[in-house]
Motif scaffolding. Structure first.
Motif, short mmCIF file in Angstrom:
data_model
loop_
_atom_site.label_atom_id
_atom_site.label_comp_id
_atom_site.label_asym_id
_atom_site.label_seq_id
_atom_site.Cartn_x
_atom_site.Cartn_y
_atom_site.Cartn_z
N LEU A 1 18.85 81.58 2.88
CA LEU A 1 18.25 80.65 1.98
C LEU A 1 19.38 80.13 1.30
O LEU A 1 19.19 78.82 0.98
CB LEU A 1 17.21 81.50 0.88
N LEU A 2 20.46 80.76 0.69
CA LEU A 2 21.36 80.13 -0.10
C LEU A 2 22.17 79.33 0.71
O LEU A 2 22.57 78.05 0.29
CB LEU A 2 22.29 81.14 -0.70
N ASN A 3 22.41 79.30 2.13
CA ASN A 3 22.86 78.32 2.98
C ASN A 3 22.08 77.24 3.58
O ASN A 3 22.61 76.69 4.50
CB ASN A 3 23.80 79.05 4.06
N HIS A 4 20.91 77.37 3.25
CA HIS A 4 19.97 76.17 3.56
C HIS A 4 19.49 76.26 5.12
O HIS A 4 19.28 75.46 5.81
CB HIS A 4 20.46 74.76 3.32
N ARG A 5 19.74 77.60 5.65
CA ARG A 5 19.40 77.88 6.89
C ARG A 5 17.59 78.07 6.91
O ARG A 5 17.32 78.38 8.03
CB ARG A 5 20.03 78.81 7.62
N MET A 6 17.28 78.46 5.73
CA MET A 6 15.56 78.55 5.50
C MET A 6 15.39 77.92 4.24
O MET A 6 16.31 77.74 3.39
CB MET A 6 15.20 79.98 5.72
N THR A 7 14.11 77.62 4.17
CA THR A 7 13.68 76.79 3.05
C THR A 7 12.92 78.13 1.88
O THR A 7 13.00 79.09 2.31
CB THR A 7 12.48 75.84 3.06
N GLN A 8 12.99 77.78 0.62
CA GLN A 8 12.24 78.65 -0.11
C GLN A 8 11.03 79.04 -0.10
O GLN A 8 10.88 80.23 0.08
CB GLN A 8 12.46 77.84 -1.73
N SER A 9 10.51 78.10 0.74
CA SER A 9 8.93 78.36 1.09
C SER A 9 8.95 79.43 2.38
O SER A 9 8.11 80.34 2.49
CB SER A 9 8.18 77.10 1.48
N ALA B 1 7.63 79.84 -10.15
CA ALA B 1 7.62 79.35 -11.28
C ALA B 1 8.54 78.01 -11.48
O ALA B 1 8.26 77.00 -12.07
CB ALA B 1 8.11 80.31 -12.49
N ALA B 2 9.73 78.20 -10.82
CA ALA B 2 10.75 77.10 -10.55
C ALA B 2 10.32 75.83 -9.56
O ALA B 2 10.66 74.76 -10.09
CB ALA B 2 12.08 77.63 -10.44
N GLY B 3 9.42 76.11 -8.95
CA GLY B 3 8.77 75.19 -7.99
C GLY B 3 9.99 74.37 -7.10
O GLY B 3 10.91 75.09 -6.78
N ASP B 4 9.93 73.06 -7.06
CA ASP B 4 10.81 72.25 -6.21
C ASP B 4 12.23 72.43 -6.95
O ASP B 4 13.25 72.19 -6.18
CB ASP B 4 10.28 71.03 -6.03
N SER B 5 12.30 72.65 -8.15
CA SER B 5 13.45 72.44 -8.50
C SER B 5 14.68 73.57 -8.18
O SER B 5 15.72 73.61 -8.40
CB SER B 5 13.66 72.54 -10.27
#
Length: 79
Positions: free
Chosen positions: A14-22, A52-56
Motif C-alpha cells: 500500500l505504501l509503495n503504491h502497488r495496491m490502492t487503499q480500496s 474517514a480520511a477518504g481520498d485524501s
C-alpha cells in the motif's frame, strides 16, 4: 491465518503504491476472521481511519505508528 509478515507486506505494498487503499480495505474485509484479536482490533482502527480520511488518505505517521505497534522497526529508503 494471516501472519504478521503477510500483514506487513500488504501495508508495504500500500505504501509503495502497488495496491490502492480500496484494495487494501477489501483485503482486510475478506480476511477479518484470519487475524488474531490484537491484530484485528489494531487493523480495524487503521481501516476506520482510512475510511474517514477518504481520498485524501492517511498521514505517514499513522502507518508508522501501526507498524511500530506491531513491533516492526520502520525505516525509509529511496533508490
Amino acid at each position: 491465518m494471516v501472519t504478521r509478515e503477510q500483514l506487513r507486506d500488504q501495508l508495504i505494498d500500500l505504501l509503495n503504491h502497488r495496491m490502492t487503499q480500496s484494495q487494501f480495505m477489501d483485503w482486510f474485509e475478506r480476511n477479518t476472521n484470519e487475524f488474531t484479536t490484537r491484530e484485528y482490533l489494531a487493523l480495524k482502527e487503521l481501516v476506520d481511519k482510512m475510511k474517514a480520511a477518504g481520498d485524501s488518505g492517511l498521514a505517514w505517521e499513522e502507518y508508522y505508528n501501526f507498524l511500530t505497534g506491531m513491533k516492526y522497526r520502520v525505516k525509509v529508503s529511496a533508490g
